[in-house]
Write a protein that holds these residues in place. Structure first.
Motif, mmCIF file in Angstrom:
data_model
loop_
_atom_site.group_PDB
_atom_site.id
_atom_site.type_symbol
_atom_site.label_atom_id
_atom_site.label_comp_id
_atom_site.label_asym_id
_atom_site.label_seq_id
_atom_site.Cartn_x
_atom_site.Cartn_y
_atom_site.Cartn_z
ATOM 1 N N LEU A 165 0.827 -1.220 0.000
ATOM 2 C CA LEU A 165 0.000 0.000 0.000
ATOM 3 C C LEU A 165 0.859 1.266 0.000
ATOM 4 O O LEU A 165 0.343 2.377 0.104
ATOM 5 N N GLY A 166 2.176 1.080 -0.061
ATOM 6 C CA GLY A 166 3.073 2.240 -0.132
ATOM 7 C C GLY A 166 3.541 2.741 1.218
ATOM 8 O O GLY A 166 4.063 3.857 1.335
ATOM 9 N N PHE A 167 3.346 1.953 2.271
ATOM 10 C CA PHE A 167 3.833 2.375 3.595
ATOM 11 C C PHE A 167 5.342 2.149 3.687
ATOM 12 O O PHE A 167 5.874 1.139 3.181
ATOM 13 N N GLY A 168 6.034 3.088 4.302
ATOM 14 C CA GLY A 168 7.456 2.915 4.599
ATOM 15 C C GLY A 168 7.621 2.072 5.853
ATOM 16 O O GLY A 168 6.711 2.019 6.689
ATOM 17 N N VAL A 169 8.784 1.453 5.985
ATOM 18 C CA VAL A 169 9.060 0.612 7.160
ATOM 19 C C VAL A 169 10.052 1.355 8.046
ATOM 20 O O VAL A 169 11.204 1.568 7.659
ATOM 21 N N SER A 170 9.618 1.775 9.225
ATOM 22 C CA SER A 170 10.523 2.538 10.097
ATOM 23 C C SER A 170 11.332 1.608 11.001
ATOM 24 O O SER A 170 12.539 1.777 11.167
ATOM 25 N N GLU A 171 10.661 0.576 11.567
ATOM 26 C CA GLU A 171 11.390 -0.291 12.498
ATOM 27 C C GLU A 171 10.844 -1.714 12.409
ATOM 28 O O GLU A 171 9.707 -1.927 11.986
ATOM 29 N N THR A 172 11.679 -2.665 12.819
ATOM 30 C CA THR A 172 11.237 -4.066 12.895
ATOM 31 C C THR A 172 11.821 -4.693 14.155
ATOM 32 O O THR A 172 12.785 -4.182 14.743
ATOM 33 N N ILE A 173 11.224 -5.805 14.563
ATOM 34 C CA ILE A 173 11.826 -6.712 15.548
ATOM 35 C C ILE A 173 11.947 -8.055 14.847
ATOM 36 O O ILE A 173 10.939 -8.583 14.344
ATOM 37 N N GLU A 174 13.147 -8.551 14.740
ATOM 38 C CA GLU A 174 13.358 -9.750 13.916
ATOM 39 C C GLU A 174 14.534 -10.564 14.431
ATOM 40 O O GLU A 174 15.260 -10.130 15.326
ATOM 41 N N ASP A 175 14.667 -11.778 13.884
ATOM 42 C CA ASP A 175 15.931 -12.504 14.017
ATOM 43 C C ASP A 175 16.183 -13.185 12.681
ATOM 44 O O ASP A 175 15.515 -12.871 11.683
ATOM 45 N N SER A 176 17.099 -14.139 12.653
ATOM 46 C CA SER A 176 17.540 -14.646 11.343
ATOM 47 C C SER A 176 16.410 -15.348 10.596
ATOM 48 O O SER A 176 16.421 -15.424 9.380
ATOM 49 N N ASP A 177 15.382 -15.848 11.329
ATOM 50 C CA ASP A 177 14.372 -16.553 10.535
ATOM 51 C C ASP A 177 12.955 -16.025 10.710
ATOM 52 O O ASP A 177 12.017 -16.528 10.114
ATOM 53 N N SER A 178 12.752 -14.975 11.520
ATOM 54 C CA SER A 178 11.368 -14.505 11.692
ATOM 55 C C SER A 178 11.307 -12.990 11.827
ATOM 56 O O SER A 178 12.217 -12.357 12.357
ATOM 57 N N LEU A 179 10.156 -12.481 11.398
ATOM 58 C CA LEU A 179 9.791 -11.073 11.630
ATOM 59 C C LEU A 179 8.713 -11.093 12.698
ATOM 60 O O LEU A 179 7.650 -11.671 12.495
ATOM 61 N N TYR A 180 9.005 -10.491 13.860
ATOM 62 C CA TYR A 180 8.087 -10.598 14.996
ATOM 63 C C TYR A 180 7.161 -9.397 15.111
ATOM 64 O O TYR A 180 6.068 -9.501 15.663
ATOM 65 N N ALA A 181 7.598 -8.239 14.657
ATOM 66 C CA ALA A 181 6.776 -7.027 14.750
ATOM 67 C C ALA A 181 7.346 -6.009 13.777
ATOM 68 O O ALA A 181 8.545 -6.065 13.445
ATOM 69 N N THR A 182 6.489 -5.091 13.306
ATOM 70 C CA THR A 182 6.994 -4.072 12.389
ATOM 71 C C THR A 182 6.147 -2.813 12.487
ATOM 72 O O THR A 182 4.975 -2.881 12.904
ATOM 73 N N TRP A 183 6.772 -1.676 12.187
ATOM 74 C CA TRP A 183 6.131 -0.370 12.294
ATOM 75 C C TRP A 183 6.216 0.294 10.943
ATOM 76 O O TRP A 183 7.314 0.344 10.325
ATOM 77 N N LEU A 184 5.073 0.770 10.424
ATOM 78 C CA LEU A 184 5.010 1.280 9.055
ATOM 79 C C LEU A 184 4.300 2.630 9.016
ATOM 80 O O LEU A 184 3.408 2.906 9.821
#
Ligand SMILES: O=S(=O)(O)c1ccc(O)c(O)c1
Ligand SMILES: [Fe+2]
Length: 348
Positions: A165-184
């Motif tokens: 939808l054209g949202f930018g990604v400001s921050e994420t919480i992740e590790d090598s195999d998963s994306l746990y949370a994200t802020w857009l």
């Protein structure tokens, strides 16, 4: 895929509350939101800096739920763009007449791919902006709506949908195999929408912004003075993600409201994404404070476009993550018969 609508920002939410008078006490008497309009079954509220008709609708109903998240688009012509885009991705799409929601013009409503009831609008009745009406503003004055946070079982799918939808990604919480949370984001701050992993689709919270930390602290003092401190769920504190100073409250129906200040500008096209390792205990509370389990596992149900409940599903619990990320929402400390509930920040 057709062009997505040009979304400006998160603009309003409609919450179903079971006791409108109790909700009025919480949002107007305690939090100080301004009443734009009042009906026997609904309240239309805005914050002091806002000139659009409302940023929160409270509607009386039998069960607490999210009735709608609404984004403002850049012009009336974006409604047709939205209609085409969402019809093109095969989700239920409806155009509603002006006034379907008091103060809001013609709009497009969709049951989005994540299961949420979402509205796109442009026209809205203007109201008086009380930015400098300091004689009206309490010590805990709230300035504006800032963001929505939604809980979903598949964070990566939500990431893909919102970046589409054209949202930018400001921050994420992740590790090598998963994306746990994200802020857009669409507006040039940390987020208009945040994605939390867990049982969903559910609404995690609606966040309002204040200008100053002392205004957030004043809400804590007001609730203490009223013997209503039980409405404080988490904080006050400093987030790692977003760097914002925060406070989480639960309204009389259990809907979670965040009051938030001091995040940062994200408006340049090369704004770098901040990536937090899921094992960094500063990610959620920069000072390492434990995150109360209710913050990870309680959220508000959502309604479909006809007002019925949307079924909820759970994320897969990866055994590996159960050992390392219990504090991040859908793992648990220990495995199998040793499951011990959520691992808090201080636990190894
Ligand atoms: O707790 S987190 O630091 O992940 C966080 C950051 C920003 C938010 O708006 C939020 O609700 C939660
Ligand atoms: Fe938030």
């Amino acid at each position: 895929m057709t062009t997505p609508p040009d979304i400006i920002r998160a603009a309003y939410a409609e919450l179903i509350v079971t006791d409108l008078a109790a909700a009025r006490w919480f949002y107007v008497d305690v939090l100080g939101l301004v009443v734009t309009a009042e009906e026997p079954e609904a309240l239309y509220l805005r914050a002091f800096e806002e000139y659009t008709h409302h940023s929160l609708v409270l509607r009386a109903g039998p069960t607490p739920a999210l009735a709608r998240l609404a984004y403002r688009v850049r012009g009336p012509e974006q409604l047709t763009v939205a209609e085409r885009y969402f019809a093109g991705i095969g989700v239920e799409t409806r155009r509603v007449a002006a006034g379907t929601t008091r103060g809001i013009g013609e709009a497009v409503r969709v049951h989005d791919p994540l299961g949420f009831p979402v509205e796109f609008f442009y026209e809205t009745t203007h109201t008086e902006r009380f930015t400098q009406h300091y004689h009206r503003q309490p010590g805990n004055a709230i300035s504006r709506l800032d963001h929505f946070n939604v809980m979903v079982p598949d964070v990566r799918a939500a990431y893909d949908y919102y970046t589409g939808l054209g949202f930018g990604v400001s921050e994420t919480i992740e590790d090598s195999d998963s994306l746990y949370a994200t802020w857009l984001f669409r507006k040039p701050t940390v987020h208009d929408i945040a994605i939390t992993g867990g049982d969903g689709p559910r609404l995690h919270h609606i966040a309002f912004a204040s200008h100053e930390r002392h205004q957030i602290l004043h809400t804590c003092d007001v609730l203490g003075a009223l013997r209503a401190e039980h409405h404080i769920e988490r904080g006050p504190g400093r987030h790692g993600v977003s760097n914002a100073f925060y406070l989480y409250l639960r309204d009389p129906d259990g809907h979670r409201i965040e009051i938030y200040t001091s995040d940062y500008y994200t408006g340049d096209p090369d704004n770098p994404t901040v990536r937090w390792d899921v094992t960094d205990n500063r990610r959620r509370s920069f000072w390492g404070h434990e995150v109360v389990p209710s913050w990870y596992n309680e959220a508000s149900e959502v309604l479909n476009l006809d007002g019925g409940p949307v079924p909820i599903s759970s994320p897969p619990v990866h055994e590996a993550s159960a050992a390392t990320i219990g504090a991040d929402g859908f793992g648990v400390a220990g495995t199998g018969e040793n499951r011990q509930g959520f691992k808090l920040g201080h636990q190894a």
